[in-house]
Write a protein that holds these residues in place. Structure first.
Motif, PDB file in Angstrom:
ATOM      1  N   ALA A  56      63.822  77.997 106.114  1.00  0.00           N
ATOM      2  CA  ALA A  56      61.877  77.582 105.556  1.00  0.00           C
ATOM      3  C   ALA A  56      61.410  77.467 104.508  1.00  0.00           C
ATOM      4  CB  ALA A  56      61.135  79.093 106.609  1.00  0.00           C
ATOM      5  N   ALA A  57      60.456  76.927 104.775  1.00  0.00           N
ATOM      6  CA  ALA A  57      59.401  76.113 103.563  1.00  0.00           C
ATOM      7  C   ALA A  57      58.065  78.158 102.692  1.00  0.00           C
ATOM      8  CB  ALA A  57      58.628  74.945 104.098  1.00  0.00           C
ATOM      9  N   SER A  58      58.223  78.241 103.541  1.00  0.00           N
ATOM     10  CA  SER A  58      57.374  79.552 103.508  1.00  0.00           C
ATOM     11  C   SER A  58      57.255  80.620 105.181  1.00  0.00           C
ATOM     12  CB  SER A  58      55.902  79.223 103.184  1.00  0.00           C
ATOM     13  OG  SER A  58      55.103  80.329 102.877  1.00  0.00           O
ATOM     14  N   ALA A  59      57.532  81.696 104.513  1.00  0.00           N
ATOM     15  CA  ALA A  59      57.441  82.212 105.925  1.00  0.00           C
ATOM     16  C   ALA A  59      56.611  83.128 106.116  1.00  0.00           C
ATOM     17  CB  ALA A  59      58.894  83.519 105.725  1.00  0.00           C
ATOM     18  N   THR A  60      55.628  83.559 105.390  1.00  0.00           N
ATOM     19  CA  THR A  60      54.163  83.511 106.030  1.00  0.00           C
ATOM     20  C   THR A  60      53.909  84.746 105.467  1.00  0.00           C
ATOM     21  OG1 THR A  60      54.618  84.965 107.896  1.00  0.00           O
ATOM     22  CG2 THR A  60      54.075  82.441 108.823  1.00  0.00           C
ATOM     23  N   PHE A  86      60.561  75.549 112.655  1.00  0.00           N
ATOM     24  CA  PHE A  86      59.467  76.047 111.716  1.00  0.00           C
ATOM     25  C   PHE A  86      58.496  74.864 110.974  1.00  0.00           C
ATOM     26  CE2 PHE A  86      57.743  77.270 107.714  1.00  0.00           C
ATOM     27  CZ  PHE A  86      57.180  78.796 107.817  1.00  0.00           C
ATOM     28  N   ARG A  87      57.462  74.414 110.422  1.00  0.00           N
ATOM     29  CA  ARG A  87      56.829  73.116 110.130  1.00  0.00           C
ATOM     30  C   ARG A  87      55.216  73.934 109.549  1.00  0.00           C
ATOM     31  NH1 ARG A  87      56.705  67.895 112.103  1.00  0.00           N
ATOM     32  NH2 ARG A  87      53.845  66.964 111.278  1.00  0.00           N
ATOM     33  N   PRO A  88      55.285  73.675 108.384  1.00  0.00           N
ATOM     34  CA  PRO A  88      54.633  74.586 107.671  1.00  0.00           C
ATOM     35  C   PRO A  88      53.416  73.410 107.218  1.00  0.00           C
ATOM     36  CG  PRO A  88      56.164  74.021 106.232  1.00  0.00           C
ATOM     37  CD  PRO A  88      56.713  73.730 107.676  1.00  0.00           C
ATOM     38  N   ASP A  89      51.892  73.041 106.544  1.00  0.00           N
ATOM     39  CA  ASP A  89      51.069  72.343 106.183  1.00  0.00           C
ATOM     40  C   ASP A  89      50.866  72.684 105.069  1.00  0.00           C
ATOM     41  OD1 ASP A  89      49.673  70.057 105.314  1.00  0.00           O
ATOM     42  OD2 ASP A  89      48.041  71.179 107.335  1.00  0.00           O
ATOM     43  N   ARG A  90      51.594  72.117 103.714  1.00  0.00           N
ATOM     44  CA  ARG A  90      51.023  72.825 102.411  1.00  0.00           C
ATOM     45  C   ARG A  90      50.731  71.430 101.590  1.00  0.00           C
ATOM     46  NH1 ARG A  90      56.474  71.213 104.136  1.00  0.00           N
ATOM     47  NH2 ARG A  90      57.684  71.411 102.751  1.00  0.00           N
ATOM     48  N   GLY A  91      49.847  71.772 100.652  1.00  0.00           N
ATOM     49  CA  GLY A  91      49.369  71.492  99.356  1.00  0.00           C
ATOM     50  C   GLY A  91      48.471  71.978  98.184  1.00  0.00           C
ATOM     51  N   ALA A  92      48.141  70.237  97.034  1.00  0.00           N
ATOM     52  CA  ALA A  92      46.951  71.111  96.822  1.00  0.00           C
ATOM     53  C   ALA A  92      45.846  70.041  96.088  1.00  0.00           C
ATOM     54  CB  ALA A  92      47.981  71.411  95.373  1.00  0.00           C
ATOM     55  N   ALA A  93      44.853  70.480  95.585  1.00  0.00           N
ATOM     56  CA  ALA A  93      44.356  69.867  95.074  1.00  0.00           C
ATOM     57  C   ALA A  93      44.308  70.486  93.271  1.00  0.00           C
ATOM     58  CB  ALA A  93      42.892  69.470  95.438  1.00  0.00           C
ATOM     59  N   ILE A  94      44.050  68.963  92.344  1.00  0.00           N
ATOM     60  CA  ILE A  94      43.069  69.283  90.845  1.00  0.00           C
ATOM     61  C   ILE A  94      42.221  68.685  90.997  1.00  0.00           C
ATOM     62  CG2 ILE A  94      44.011  68.539  88.475  1.00  0.00           C
ATOM     63  CD1 ILE A  94      46.490  69.001  88.757  1.00  0.00           C
ATOM     64  N   ARG A  95      41.119  69.379  90.172  1.00  0.00           N
ATOM     65  CA  ARG A  95      39.939  68.449  89.625  1.00  0.00           C
ATOM     66  C   ARG A  95      39.268  69.480  88.522  1.00  0.00           C
ATOM     67  NH1 ARG A  95      40.305  66.803  93.859  1.00  0.00           N
ATOM     68  NH2 ARG A  95      39.669  66.466  95.879  1.00  0.00           N
ATOM     69  N   THR A 151      46.856  79.192  90.574  1.00  0.00           N
ATOM     70  CA  THR A 151      46.870  78.309  91.162  1.00  0.00           C
ATOM     71  C   THR A 151      47.744  77.143  90.718  1.00  0.00           C
ATOM     72  OG1 THR A 151      44.767  77.763  90.681  1.00  0.00           O
ATOM     73  CG2 THR A 151      45.045  78.778  92.852  1.00  0.00           C
ATOM     74  N   PHE A 152      48.437  76.769  89.115  1.00  0.00           N
ATOM     75  CA  PHE A 152      48.006  75.973  89.283  1.00  0.00           C
ATOM     76  C   PHE A 152      50.232  75.828  89.170  1.00  0.00           C
ATOM     77  CE2 PHE A 152      49.527  73.786  84.507  1.00  0.00           C
ATOM     78  CZ  PHE A 152      49.942  72.240  84.969  1.00  0.00           C
ATOM     79  N   ALA A 181      54.196  76.370  95.178  1.00  0.00           N
ATOM     80  CA  ALA A 181      54.666  77.733  95.642  1.00  0.00           C
ATOM     81  C   ALA A 181      53.552  78.150  96.238  1.00  0.00           C
ATOM     82  CB  ALA A 181      55.820  79.012  95.178  1.00  0.00           C
ATOM     83  N   PRO A 182      52.664  77.256  97.105  1.00  0.00           N
ATOM     84  CA  PRO A 182      51.724  78.161  97.209  1.00  0.00           C
ATOM     85  C   PRO A 182      51.915  78.380  98.975  1.00  0.00           C
ATOM     86  CG  PRO A 182      52.612  75.364  98.357  1.00  0.00           C
ATOM     87  CD  PRO A 182      53.227  76.006  97.572  1.00  0.00           C
TER      88      PRO A 182
END
Length: 417
Positions: free
Chosen positions: A20-24, A74-83, A345-346, A351-352
């Motif tokens: 699992a990518a992350s288990a909730t 298990f199908r996660p959708d994970r990501g990030a943004a930097i501003r 968060t950085f 590991a989001p």
């Protein structure tokens, strides 16, 4: 079916497949067993199959003689943004280079007498995976793809006995095996106590032993209560990543504990609830804040920087409805506190694990041969955590934002023995 062969096959499958990518609930599993998944992970006072000991070993005495096999897609959708970063790191980053993960499991329970039972559960305790094709740390000097891959496997033999009418107590040993790899983190090589052991070292593994204790009691004719505790598991170090994790590669599995109840609201309907506490912050490589990196606490050092996770509490609610002698329906919902603070968060781009609400549906159907099929579906809506003071000035400032959503489809088959 030969039990030893089944356990070996399931364990090897768990080690060989991407877990699992992350288990909730942070990086702990949403639940153990297809039936438990169907009620949002409720299980402390609601043992339903041979994997009951994964949460409460006292439940081993309540499920009869049985063998349960299952697998979760298990199908996660994970990501990030930097501003707002002065070094040009701004952008949107998808961590979904790897989309799907399979998690096998096995549970077995056997009653030695009306007052004594034993069993074994083999399951994935979750884990964490991110796979960024476009490296979020490239502007700071990192090369190639970025991400981490943490996999955890538990094998839990248990025993339970009845000291008094309506009550059972249980104990279990847990053997834990975990694998880890990190890529694309060369930007942090100059901030470690152990250079050359931060990134791109392939997979490393570690092992450890822990203890689980539990109680299950019929306190009223229609009300059952439960309590469980799982010790912290001190794992051997990840030597290849002693420059990344605090204490020279330490990554223990935190302690957890909880309370549960199950109310027989009618002959066909059972309502149940769990409260669980997970002590993430007690593991320094998980709980120490990234700010220690800029106050002399180098990566990999004793007391050094980590991911800054908080302890969390989880509340789970579930309902089980026996439609008839062959069909059982399940539904549940749970909510977990946010483990990742806005200031952390950085580093947690890697590991989001930020999802909070989880909704589940499931059911079981007995077939003519005497076996039983079970299905469950879990959905965790998208959660976004916006950074606040998350990127230090030495990295050009600005903010990192994390997001994640999850889906899981589970299927299992059970034999009454």
């Amino acid at each position: 079916m030969n039990l030893r062969k089944a356990i070996m096959a399931t364990s090897l499958a768990a080690l060989g497949w991407p877990l699992a990518a992350s288990a909730t609930n942070g990086y702990f599993a949403h639940g153990y067993g297809v039936r438990s998944i169907g009620v949002a992970g409720v299980s402390i006072a609601l043992p339903q199959d041979g994997l009951a000991a994964a949460t409460n070993p006292a439940g081993t005495l309540s499920v009869g003689n049985r063998l349960d096999l299952g697998v979760h897609l298990f199908r996660p959708d994970r990501g990030a943004a930097i501003r707002g970063n002065a070094y040009g790191a701004d952008g949107d980053f998808s961590g979904n280079q790897t989309h799907n993960f399979l998690i096998p499991e096995l549970g077995y329970a056997r009653q030695a007498s009306p007052d004594l039972a034993w069993g074994v559960a083999v399951y994935g305790n979750g884990g964490m995976n991110t796979d960024y094709d476009r490296n979020p740390f490239a502007a700071f000097g990192s090369r190639g793809k970025a991400g981490i891959d943490l996999q955890q496997l538990f094998v839990t033999p248990s025993v339970a006995f009845r000291p008094a009418v309506g009550h059972s107590v249980g104990a279990a040993l847990t053997f834990a095996y975990q694998r880890f790899a990190a890529t694309g983190l060369s930007a942090f090589e100059g901030m470690t106590a152990n250079p050359g052991s931060v990134s791109d070292r392939g997979h490393d593994s570690s092992t450890g032993l822990g203890v689980k204790l539990g109680w299950l009691g019929q306190v009223l004719p229609d009300l059952r209560l439960g309590a469980s505790w799982s010790s912290r598991i001190e794992m051997s170090e990840f030597d290849r990543y002693k420059g990344l994790f605090e204490g020279g590669g330490g990554f223990d599995i935190p302690a957890s504990y909880g309370l549960g109840l199950a109310w027989q609201a009618s002959p066909a309907l059972t309502l149940a609830a769990d409260w669980q506490r997970i002590e993430y912050s007690s593991v320094k490589s998980v709980g120490n804040p990234i700010q220690r990196l800029f106050a002399g606490g180098a990566l990999g050092s004793d007391g050094g920087a980590g991911f800054g996770w908080n302890d969390v509490s989880v509340v789970k609610l579930g309902a089980v409805y026996a439609y008839d002698d062959r069909l059982t329906l399940r539904a549940g919902a749970s909510r977990v506190q946010q483990p990742v603070p806005a200031s952390q968060t950085f580093f947690n781009i890697l590991a989001p694990g930020v999802v909070r609400n989880h909704y589940s549906l499931g059911g079981s159907f007995k077939v003519a041969s005497g076996g039983e099929w079970s299905l469950a579906y879990m959905y965790a809506p998208k959660v976004t955590v916006s950074g606040s003071g998350s990127i230090p000035g030495s990295f050009g400032g600005g903010e990192a934002t994390l997001h994640m959503r999850e889906q899981m489809l589970s299927v299992g088959y059970s034999w009454a023995l």
